[in-house]
Each structure stands twice: as structure tokens, then as C-alpha cells.
Write an enzyme that holds these catalytic residues in place. Structure first.
Site, mmCIF file in Angstrom:
data_model
loop_
_atom_site.group_PDB
_atom_site.id
_atom_site.type_symbol
_atom_site.label_atom_id
_atom_site.label_comp_id
_atom_site.label_asym_id
_atom_site.label_seq_id
_atom_site.Cartn_x
_atom_site.Cartn_y
_atom_site.Cartn_z
ATOM 1 N N GLU A 48 0.860 -1.094 0.092
ATOM 2 C CA GLU A 48 -0.089 -0.070 0.014
ATOM 3 C C GLU A 48 0.814 1.191 0.173
ATOM 4 O O GLU A 48 1.934 1.479 0.632
ATOM 5 C CB GLU A 48 -0.858 0.062 0.919
ATOM 6 C CG GLU A 48 -1.901 1.081 1.269
ATOM 7 C CD GLU A 48 -2.685 1.178 2.382
ATOM 8 O OE1 GLU A 48 -2.433 0.482 3.399
ATOM 9 O OE2 GLU A 48 -3.682 1.851 2.620
ATOM 10 N N LYS A 121 -9.883 2.712 -2.473
ATOM 11 C CA LYS A 121 -10.186 2.211 -1.063
ATOM 12 C C LYS A 121 -11.728 2.418 -0.565
ATOM 13 O O LYS A 121 -11.931 3.504 -0.485
ATOM 14 C CB LYS A 121 -8.995 2.377 -0.328
ATOM 15 C CG LYS A 121 -8.804 1.722 1.124
ATOM 16 C CD LYS A 121 -7.846 2.189 1.848
ATOM 17 C CE LYS A 121 -7.665 1.639 3.423
ATOM 18 N NZ LYS A 121 -6.356 1.973 3.899
ATOM 19 N N CYS A 157 -5.906 -2.991 2.125
ATOM 20 C CA CYS A 157 -5.513 -2.708 3.647
ATOM 21 C C CYS A 157 -7.070 -2.794 4.482
ATOM 22 O O CYS A 157 -7.529 -3.915 4.814
ATOM 23 C CB CYS A 157 -4.788 -1.516 4.190
ATOM 24 S SG CYS A 157 -3.993 -1.479 5.810
#
Lengths: 295, 295
Positions: A48, A121, A157
Site C-alpha cells: 500500500e 479504497k 488494507c
């Protein structure tokens, strides 16, 4: 076009230290990508925000200068590598979409350097030392699967803690879900807490593989950055939940693994969870909380 | 009424062998329940279909004679024990609801022997040696939380593979989710498969605890019944995903554990997953499969 009976992925785990320039980190990345391709990787996956340190430990408007457009320096670096090596690459970057509007975004590049897919995300954390809600607007492109060497789901994540994200991505046909990640320990945490946290992180990824019968790859950074020590431990998990490749907690690693498609079919035949889902009874999932004692 | 800072649960793991009568098994259960209550259990949890052998290894209409009404012999046994011991009890039984209509049902009895809640297993498996779709109609009462000594979610066995079930039950406020279970190995499976299967089972339960920040209790049977060896391993998992109590794979066990409520608050503050759910983007969960490459 019939698909091969396997696809080979390469995860690049490294430090992105405070003070290193984007160009320096990209050079490290390119070197590791060449090694991965040399060992047979057809899809290379970055950690990331791999191009620099994890800047979200503080809320500082000036750090918005780190954001970049798409296409921009990071996608150009990746596109060039993809063409050079004849591989597909996913990179995670800090996207500047408009003045004052940024995202935590993954871009999937094809062998010719073209953009095959983009994911923003969806779940954004916000905790001391992980002030992501300050920097990243929540994703607005939903769940994404890119039809590359594998049907690849593109989560990032914090998404890893949400079974909904893995499930929706699997329902889109993902054979593999990749999780570029930046997770670590705060210096003040106890040894017992550290074990529990890393173990919980591994457990969630394994559960996504099991519940959905697909391959999972998590790519985390290493190194100490201010108050955080990132725990590495990048891993590939098979559709039965078995960790089949694992990187160290504190050293760089090029993790290359050949993923057999037959293992997906095998697990889903043995445990046909998708067959028995109660889609008539899942409506409450779209609620924040449910009142009463039944739903 | 303010709640205590903890609740204590007792899981009863035992054999229910082929050939043993319901009365014999109930006698074993009562003896173990008395031990659990003596050790402080306030809620006693049975394994799945605890009153007899796991009859679903074959499809045989005559076995429908094993089904019983509610109230019936099993709830009467449990109600009597609840009153005697001053505890709450959940029992799993083969419910005859109408001629030709049976369910795999859990009943939650209060200290006075009254029925506080009923859950009918929502996800029904059907695999060789687990022919449950022949015997059990899918549950039609949805997800259930009983407000007893704990807010207790009542899932059963195959439900354990579905993150949706755990999530919906947690959204109803469950502090604890119990999974009466009958899971084991077929004699023909390899040692490696056995390890993978049991480990996947444990992993899913741990992931439910982590993702939802609640306590999890799974109660499995032991013993060899025809082609199956049930693997026991009943366990209590804390809201951080840590296994805090675990029974052996092949011996009876009375597993008593004190569950601190503060651990729920602690985990949910540290990792506030419920805060960040993308309820606006989960609608696809109610689909069987999703077309296209994004959703």
C-alpha cells in the site's frame, strides 16, 4: 481464449523509509519487480502507498502535496516496468482527483502498460497514527475485479477486516483478491497485543480465502517509521485457507507463488458454501445496526 | 437492571453414540450440566443434535421418527435442568413442526424453564454423509439474539462458514454467538486434509470474533459414528480472536469460561470496524452471484 491452469503472482515487500524520495523507492521497486518477473511472476503486486513513507501518522495539509494524478509518476513507472518485463502490475498510490479531493487508489496495469482497472479504497480507517479519513475520501467505484492473468479483486488494507468486501469481490468472480497493506505496531503496545494483532490480521485473510474459496495475497511493508513498526509478513493463502508462501516480518522479500486454478474448483466442490447462501435473509447487511432481537 | 461485568458459559462436549437412547444421552448431559453449573456456568450450551447420533449420514425416511415437537422430550429435559440448577440452557434438537416438515432447531431456556428464544438453522448443508437437506427445511425465523445472561446469538454448525450470519447476528447486538456443531472427518480423508479442515473451521470462528468484536463459542461432538469421526475441539474465543478455552479432540469436556464484557468494548474501540462499514455499497450481498467486473 482458454486460460492456463495456473497464474503466478509476485508480491514485493520492502521498506519505504521516511526521507527516501519517490524516485529512490521506485528504483527499489523496479529492481524487485525484475527479480519477480525473472522467477516467473505474471502479476506483480505492490504494498500500500509503496512509493513513500506512510504519511498518515499526522494530520498535515501540506502532505496533500504527496498526492498525484492518474496517470502520473507512479502509474508511468509501473507502465514502463510492465512493458519492459511483459507482466501485469498493480500499484497503490495517493491519488489526487481534484483540488481537495484525494483517494487511496490501486491501479492495475496490463502488459502493454495500459490501465486495466482502478479501485479506490472503500473502507477508510481513522485511529491515532492512522489518520486516513483526513487524507482519503471513501472510494466511489465500488468493488472491482480486473480480468487479467487472473480475475483479480482489488481491495486495500482496512478492507481486510470486512467480510462484506471479500464476499462482494468474490461474487464478481475473483479468483484472487490482493490486499496492498500498511499495518504495523505502535511502539507503546505490549508484546501480547502485538501477537494478537498480527495473528488477527492473518486470521482474517485466511477466513476470506476459506469463506470464498479463492486465492488471497496480502502485501505489507516493513521498517520503522516514526511511531510505527510495520510487520511485513506478506503472504499468499490458498482457497483452503492454507498459507502457502510467507515473507519475514522485518526483511524485504520477493514472494513468488504459482496459484493453481484447480484448487478453487476443488475447495468449492468440497465445501459448496456459495450454493447455500441465504440471499433471501441478508438484507440487514446494509443497515448500520439492527434493532430488536431478530432480523 | 444493570448487567454484571461478565457472564460465564459452559459448553458440554460428549459422544452421542449410535445405539444410545435419548434418555441415556440426556442422563450424560444432565450430569455434565450439573458439573458446569457447579463451576459457575450461567449459560450451558449443548452440541448440535446432542440427544442422539448424527443420523444424517444416510437418507432414510424412517429416521424422521427421531424428530420431536417443541415443547417435547428435549426441551422438557432442559427446562427441568434449568430450574434445578438455576441456569440458562440452549439445546439443539431435531424439530418436528408438522408432518413432513422438520427443522434443525436451537431452543434457549431461561432459569425458570421457559422458552426465551428459538432459532431454526438457516444454512443447510448437503454433502455425502451430511445429507441435511433431506431432513431439515431451511430456517424461516431469521437471525436471533436472546436477551439472557448475555445477548446471545444462536447460530448452528454450517452457519459457521457464512460471515453474513455472524455479522447479522452481531448487528442485532450479540455479545456472544454460540454454534452447536456436528463436524468431523470422513474415514477416507488424508491426514493433510484433516489438518486443513479442522484448522479452517477454527479460523472461521476466530474471524467471526475479530470482525464483529464479540465472544464466540463452538460446541462440537466427539466419537466415531459409522463413517465419521467427530473432532471435538469445542472452544471459546474472545473478541480479539484469541482462543481462551479449548476442549480435546477425542474426550468429553465441560468447558467453563468467564467472559468479560469489557473485552468487547476494548476491542471495538481499538478496531472500530462497525463505524466504517460501507452500508451504502453492500447491496450486492443479497445476490447469488454478480455479473460484470464491478458492483
Amino acid at each position: 481464449m482458454s486460460r492456463a491452469d495456473h497464474f503466478t503472482i509476485g508480491l514485493l515487500q520492502h521498506a519505504s523509509p521516511i526521507g527516501a524520495s519517490r524516485e529512490e523507492v521506485h528504483t527499489t521497486f523496479a529492481s524487485m519487480a525484475r527479480e519477480a518477473a525473472g522467477r516467473g511472476a505474471e502479476l506483480i503486486v505492490s504494498q500500500e502507498l509503496f512509493g513513500g513513507h506512510y504519511f498518515c501518522q499526522q494530520e498535515e495539509a501540506a502532505l496533500l502535496d504527496l498526492a498525484e494524478p492518474i496517470p502520473g509518476p507512479t502509474t508511468q513507472c509501473a507502465a514502463s516496468l510492465a512493458r519492459e518485463l511483459g507482466v501485469e502490475i498493480t500499484v497503490s498510490l495517493f491519488e489526487k482527483r481534484a483540488p481537495g479531493l484525494c483517494h487511496n487508489t490501486s491501479v492495475y496495469l496490463g502488459r502493454d502498460g495500459s490501465i486495466l482497472g482502478t479501485y479506490r479504497k472503500m473502507h477508510i480507517p481513522d485511529d491515532p497514527r492512522f489518520f486516513e479519513k483526513f487524507y482519503f475520501a471513501p472510494g466511489d467505484r465500488g468493488w472491482q475485479v480486473v480480468d487479467g492473468v487472473a480475475k483479480t479483486g482489488m481491495l486495500v488494507c482496512w478492507d481486510q477486516w470486512y467480510p462484506e468486501a471479500a464476499r462482494l469481490t468474490a461474487l464478481l468472480g475473483a479468483e484472487l483478491i490482493v490486499y496492498p497493506t500498511a499495518i504495523g505496531w505502535y511502539h507503546g503496545e505490549t508484546p501480547a497485543d502485538r501477537v494478537q494483532q498480527r495473528d488477527a490480521w492473518i486470521t482474517m485473510h485466511r477466513a476470506h480465502a476459506i469463506a470464498n474459496g479463492c486465492w488471497i495475497a496480502a502485501v505489507n511493508r516493513i521498517g520503522v517509521e516514526a511511531d510505527l513498526t510495520f510487520w511485513g509478513s506478506s503472504m499468499v493463502i490458498d482457497p483452503g485457507g492454507v498459507i502457502v508462501a510467507e515473507a519475514p516480518q522485518d526483511a524485504p522479500a520477493v514472494l513468488v507463488h504459482r496459484c493453481d486454478r484447480a484448487r478453487i474448483e476443488e475447495m468449492r466442490r468440497g465445501w459448496p458454501f456459495l450454493r447455500d447462501r441465504r440471499v433471501d435473509a441478508y438484507g440487514g447487511i446494509t443497515e448500520r445496526m439492527l434493532d430488536g432481537t431478530s432480523a
